[in-house]
Design a protein around this motif. Sequence first.
Motif, PDB file in Angstrom:
ATOM      1  N   GLN A   2      38.959  11.218 -15.400  1.00 14.36           N
ATOM      2  CA  GLN A   2      38.780  12.051 -14.209  1.00 14.36           C
ATOM      3  C   GLN A   2      40.114  12.723 -13.885  1.00 14.36           C
ATOM      4  O   GLN A   2      41.058  12.067 -13.471  1.00 14.36           O
ATOM      5  CB  GLN A   2      38.319  11.208 -13.023  1.00 14.36           C
ATOM      6  CG  GLN A   2      38.034  12.044 -11.786  1.00 14.36           C
ATOM      7  CD  GLN A   2      37.498  11.210 -10.640  1.00 14.36           C
ATOM      8  OE1 GLN A   2      37.170  10.044 -10.802  1.00 14.36           O
ATOM      9  NE2 GLN A   2      37.416  11.811  -9.468  1.00 14.36           N
ATOM     10  N   TYR A   3      40.180  14.018 -14.113  1.00 19.39           N
ATOM     11  CA  TYR A   3      41.418  14.753 -13.878  1.00 19.39           C
ATOM     12  C   TYR A   3      41.547  15.121 -12.406  1.00 19.39           C
ATOM     13  O   TYR A   3      40.574  15.541 -11.763  1.00 19.39           O
ATOM     14  CB  TYR A   3      41.466  16.005 -14.754  1.00 19.39           C
ATOM     15  CG  TYR A   3      41.579  15.680 -16.227  1.00 19.39           C
ATOM     16  CD1 TYR A   3      42.790  15.240 -16.758  1.00 19.39           C
ATOM     17  CD2 TYR A   3      40.476  15.776 -17.068  1.00 19.39           C
ATOM     18  CE1 TYR A   3      42.896  14.916 -18.107  1.00 19.39           C
ATOM     19  CE2 TYR A   3      40.572  15.457 -18.418  1.00 19.39           C
ATOM     20  CZ  TYR A   3      41.787  15.024 -18.922  1.00 19.39           C
ATOM     21  OH  TYR A   3      41.900  14.696 -20.250  1.00 19.39           O
ATOM     22  N   LYS A   4      42.763  14.964 -11.873  1.00 16.90           N
ATOM     23  CA  LYS A   4      43.008  15.196 -10.444  1.00 16.90           C
ATOM     24  C   LYS A   4      43.834  16.450 -10.170  1.00 16.90           C
ATOM     25  O   LYS A   4      43.904  16.911  -9.030  1.00 16.90           O
ATOM     26  CB  LYS A   4      43.723  13.985  -9.830  1.00 16.90           C
ATOM     27  CG  LYS A   4      42.896  12.715  -9.860  1.00 16.90           C
ATOM     28  CD  LYS A   4      43.641  11.571  -9.200  1.00 16.90           C
ATOM     29  CE  LYS A   4      42.801  10.287  -9.210  1.00 16.90           C
ATOM     30  NZ  LYS A   4      43.550   9.153  -8.587  1.00 16.90           N
ATOM     31  N   GLY A  36      37.744  18.166  -5.169  1.00 16.14           N
ATOM     32  CA  GLY A  36      38.938  17.367  -4.891  1.00 16.14           C
ATOM     33  C   GLY A  36      40.074  17.525  -5.879  1.00 16.14           C
ATOM     34  O   GLY A  36      41.092  16.836  -5.775  1.00 16.14           O
ATOM     35  N   VAL A  37      39.926  18.441  -6.835  1.00 12.70           N
ATOM     36  CA  VAL A  37      40.991  18.658  -7.827  1.00 12.70           C
ATOM     37  C   VAL A  37      42.072  19.550  -7.222  1.00 12.70           C
ATOM     38  O   VAL A  37      41.777  20.571  -6.593  1.00 12.70           O
ATOM     39  CB  VAL A  37      40.416  19.292  -9.110  1.00 12.70           C
ATOM     40  CG1 VAL A  37      41.545  19.666 -10.077  1.00 12.70           C
ATOM     41  CG2 VAL A  37      39.449  18.330  -9.767  1.00 12.70           C
ATOM     42  N   HIS A  38      43.325  19.157  -7.432  1.00  6.71           N
ATOM     43  CA  HIS A  38      44.474  19.881  -6.898  1.00  6.71           C
ATOM     44  C   HIS A  38      44.848  20.994  -7.890  1.00  6.71           C
ATOM     45  O   HIS A  38      45.332  20.705  -8.980  1.00  6.71           O
ATOM     46  CB  HIS A  38      45.635  18.906  -6.710  1.00  6.71           C
ATOM     47  CG  HIS A  38      46.666  19.354  -5.735  1.00  6.71           C
ATOM     48  ND1 HIS A  38      46.563  19.129  -4.387  1.00  6.71           N
ATOM     49  CD2 HIS A  38      47.825  20.028  -5.920  1.00  6.71           C
ATOM     50  CE1 HIS A  38      47.623  19.630  -3.777  1.00  6.71           C
ATOM     51  NE2 HIS A  38      48.403  20.192  -4.686  1.00  6.71           N
ATOM     52  N   ILE A 207      49.830  11.488  -8.272  1.00  4.96           N
ATOM     53  CA  ILE A 207      48.933  11.808  -9.377  1.00  4.96           C
ATOM     54  C   ILE A 207      49.625  11.444 -10.687  1.00  4.96           C
ATOM     55  O   ILE A 207      50.754  11.863 -10.929  1.00  4.96           O
ATOM     56  CB  ILE A 207      48.550  13.304  -9.355  1.00  4.96           C
ATOM     57  CG1 ILE A 207      47.701  13.605  -8.110  1.00  4.96           C
ATOM     58  CG2 ILE A 207      47.789  13.695 -10.628  1.00  4.96           C
ATOM     59  CD1 ILE A 207      47.394  15.074  -7.919  1.00  4.96           C
ATOM     60  N   GLU A 211      46.417  12.261 -15.547  1.00  8.37           N
ATOM     61  CA  GLU A 211      45.358  12.864 -14.729  1.00  8.37           C
ATOM     62  C   GLU A 211      45.553  14.366 -14.543  1.00  8.37           C
ATOM     63  O   GLU A 211      44.887  14.985 -13.720  1.00  8.37           O
ATOM     64  CB  GLU A 211      45.310  12.181 -13.364  1.00  8.37           C
ATOM     65  CG  GLU A 211      45.004  10.700 -13.445  1.00  8.37           C
ATOM     66  CD  GLU A 211      45.161   9.966 -12.129  1.00  8.37           C
ATOM     67  OE1 GLU A 211      44.291   9.137 -11.805  1.00  8.37           O
ATOM     68  OE2 GLU A 211      46.159  10.206 -11.414  1.00  8.37           O
TER      69      GLU A 211
END
Length: 267
Positions: A2-4, A36-38, A207, A211
Amino acid sequence: MQYKMLVLDMDDTLLTDDHKISELNKKVLLEAQAKGVHVVLASGRPTSAMTAYAKELKLDVYDSHIISFNGAVISTVKDDLILFEQSLTPEQIHDLYDYSVKMKTHIITYIDGEIVSETDSEYIDIEKEITGLRHNKVPDFKAAVTKPAVKCILLAEPSYLKEVEKDLKIAMPHLSVAMSKPFFLEAAQNGIDKAASLKLLAEKLNIHQSEIIAVGNAGNDLTMIEYAGLGVWVDNVTPELRDRADVIVASNNNDGVAEVVQRYILN
């Protein structure tokens, strides 16, 4: 995984050749942020030449960040707060000017929101077009540069500039040197690059490196491509760098960024 965080180079990566964000790229980047991904823009551009694009993608709404000047500045989009800045000293800039004269290249830097040079060039015209900054052509470069600036660019015909790049890395090993376009050779303070600033920002946001996805196309993107958990080139990557990433996607003109988001974030 799950990439953030998704970190995007701008010119020749996120942007099409006419300097626009495609509708598909915009759509999926908004979806990624809603999930929710930055999303972070990381460019050689000055901060002011990135802000409108960042707001088009609602990075201000999602309280995100810009890495500008090839990593020399990290700032917030919402309130333009500078979180990190590292500049060249006037003496270092003067040394780069002397080197550029010796090597017969053009040289620019950025003072008070303007491009400063002693010469005109078709390549300087490209930087003016990309950034929208005023060009202050001065009679004496050294006299005009009396305070720190975040970076310099040496500009010349691409095949010659590639040789200059090799020479400059030997002549000034205390600087960070990278190509952002075939005719732009960028020089910044030692240790400054996109990966170093990405690492700072990721640690601030808690992070992990694994991620992060980073997407780019050129030599000045290589450090962040190799740092990120998933390093991605768009198909129009500088040819000699093609084997230095984990994945290659479609080109900047064919929604390569959207392909990354759809495959690894929205899947």
